[in-house]
Design a protein around this motif. Structure first.
Motif, PDB file in Angstrom:
ATOM      1  N   GLY A  62       2.060   0.903 -12.874  1.00 42.63           N
ATOM      2  CA  GLY A  62       1.554   0.405 -14.049  1.00 42.63           C
ATOM      3  C   GLY A  62       2.213  -0.692 -14.715  1.00 42.63           C
ATOM      4  O   GLY A  62       2.029  -1.074 -16.016  1.00 42.63           O
ATOM      5  N   LEU A  63       3.341  -1.487 -14.057  1.00 38.13           N
ATOM      6  CA  LEU A  63       4.103  -2.280 -14.636  1.00 38.13           C
ATOM      7  C   LEU A  63       3.704  -3.653 -13.831  1.00 38.13           C
ATOM      8  O   LEU A  63       3.529  -3.647 -12.779  1.00 38.13           O
ATOM      9  CB  LEU A  63       5.561  -1.896 -14.229  1.00 38.13           C
ATOM     10  N   ARG A  85      14.844  -0.018 -10.727  1.00 36.64           N
ATOM     11  CA  ARG A  85      15.765   0.046 -11.732  1.00 36.64           C
ATOM     12  C   ARG A  85      14.725  -0.297 -12.962  1.00 36.64           C
ATOM     13  O   ARG A  85      15.103   0.321 -14.247  1.00 36.64           O
ATOM     14  CB  ARG A  85      16.969  -0.441 -11.795  1.00 36.64           C
ATOM     15  N   ILE A  86      13.858  -1.092 -12.898  1.00 31.82           N
ATOM     16  CA  ILE A  86      12.957  -1.477 -14.034  1.00 31.82           C
ATOM     17  C   ILE A  86      11.747  -0.774 -14.133  1.00 31.82           C
ATOM     18  O   ILE A  86      11.221  -0.799 -15.233  1.00 31.82           O
ATOM     19  CB  ILE A  86      12.498  -3.145 -13.677  1.00 31.82           C
ATOM     20  N   GLY A  87      11.471   0.219 -13.294  1.00 31.22           N
ATOM     21  CA  GLY A  87      10.427   1.075 -13.238  1.00 31.22           C
ATOM     22  C   GLY A  87       9.175   0.820 -12.333  1.00 31.22           C
ATOM     23  O   GLY A  87       8.054   1.639 -12.456  1.00 31.22           O
ATOM     24  N   GLY A  88       9.358  -0.184 -11.539  1.00 30.46           N
ATOM     25  CA  GLY A  88       8.218  -0.657 -10.799  1.00 30.46           C
ATOM     26  C   GLY A  88       8.596  -0.197  -9.343  1.00 30.46           C
ATOM     27  O   GLY A  88       9.331   0.622  -8.841  1.00 30.46           O
ATOM     28  N   LEU A  89       7.561  -0.619  -8.493  1.00 29.07           N
ATOM     29  CA  LEU A  89       7.529  -0.359  -7.005  1.00 29.07           C
ATOM     30  C   LEU A  89       7.734  -1.412  -6.089  1.00 29.07           C
ATOM     31  O   LEU A  89       8.674  -1.266  -5.144  1.00 29.07           O
ATOM     32  CB  LEU A  89       6.099  -0.048  -6.681  1.00 29.07           C
ATOM     33  N   ARG A  90       7.933  -2.726  -6.787  1.00 35.24           N
ATOM     34  CA  ARG A  90       8.211  -3.820  -5.830  1.00 35.24           C
ATOM     35  C   ARG A  90       8.570  -5.014  -6.558  1.00 35.24           C
ATOM     36  O   ARG A  90       7.863  -5.073  -7.857  1.00 35.24           O
ATOM     37  CB  ARG A  90       7.289  -4.468  -4.685  1.00 35.24           C
ATOM     38  N   ALA A  91       9.189  -6.058  -6.152  1.00 35.93           N
ATOM     39  CA  ALA A  91       9.510  -7.176  -7.057  1.00 35.93           C
ATOM     40  C   ALA A  91       9.415  -8.388  -5.836  1.00 35.93           C
ATOM     41  O   ALA A  91      10.043  -7.948  -4.689  1.00 35.93           O
ATOM     42  CB  ALA A  91      11.014  -7.007  -7.476  1.00 35.93           C
ATOM     43  N   SER A  92       9.132  -9.453  -6.507  1.00 38.79           N
ATOM     44  CA  SER A  92       9.336 -10.589  -5.726  1.00 38.79           C
ATOM     45  C   SER A  92       9.692 -11.789  -6.587  1.00 38.79           C
ATOM     46  O   SER A  92       9.615 -11.568  -7.685  1.00 38.79           O
ATOM     47  CB  SER A  92       7.798 -10.926  -5.144  1.00 38.79           C
TER      48      SER A  92
END
Length: 168
Positions: A62-63, A85-92
């Motif tokens: 939901g982020l 750590r931010i509460g998401g599942l993936r980052a790019s």
């Protein structure tokens, strides 16, 4: 009378902010180079003092958040850890267009400060544990700042998040 610099002149905004906050900093002019190693040599600072700022997108759970992730220039970011750590599942990494829209800067000139309400500021604590000062490009490729680490933490108020890649 206080003169407020234009919102799109990030270098002048930084100088004004740090001056108003009575920060211990200095500005350096140098050749416009994009590599952390080369600019740290021009500055006369250690590579680990460099504050590398990455504009990332964190999604999932939901982020949908843009993040300005700051870490020591001699380290590599682990985007999977950052997302978690931010509460998401993936980052790019954000696109060059998104970077310019959110920071007012081109790649390589992004300072470790967020002036955009949609850009969450996080910093890896290692950056402040080894040196009393951090160094960074100050909104321009040909200008750097060296800033007292405690003043940075006091003024920028990043969320401290460990997200650097740990060697096996």
């Amino acid at each position: 009378m206080t003169v407020t610099p234009p919102l799109n002149d990030i270098h002048q905004r930084l100088v004004a902010l740090l001056t108003a906050e009575a920060a211990d900093f200095r500005v350096m002019s140098h050749e416009a180079v994009g590599k952390c190693e080369a600019v740290s040599e021009l500055r006369g600072t250690a590579l680990g003092q460099g504050a590398k700022a990455l504009v990332c997108k964190v999604k999932g759970n939901g982020l949908n958040q843009h993040v300005l992730a700051v870490l020591a220039a001699d380290q590599q970011a682990d985007l999977a850890i950052l997302a978690q750590r931010i509460g998401g599942l993936r980052a790019s990494l954000a696109s060059p267009v998104e970077v310019e829209q959110l920071t007012g800067c081109v790649f390589g000139a992004i300072p470790p400060f967020s002036f955009h309400p949609a850009l969450k500021l996080v910093a890896d604590p290692l950056l402040f544990e080894r040196f009393d000062e951090i160094a960074f490009n100050a909104g321009r490729l040909d200008r750097s700042m060296v800033l007292n680490s405690a003043d940075y933490l006091r003024i920028a108020r990043p969320e401290l998040v460990e997200f650097r890649r740990i060697a096996p």
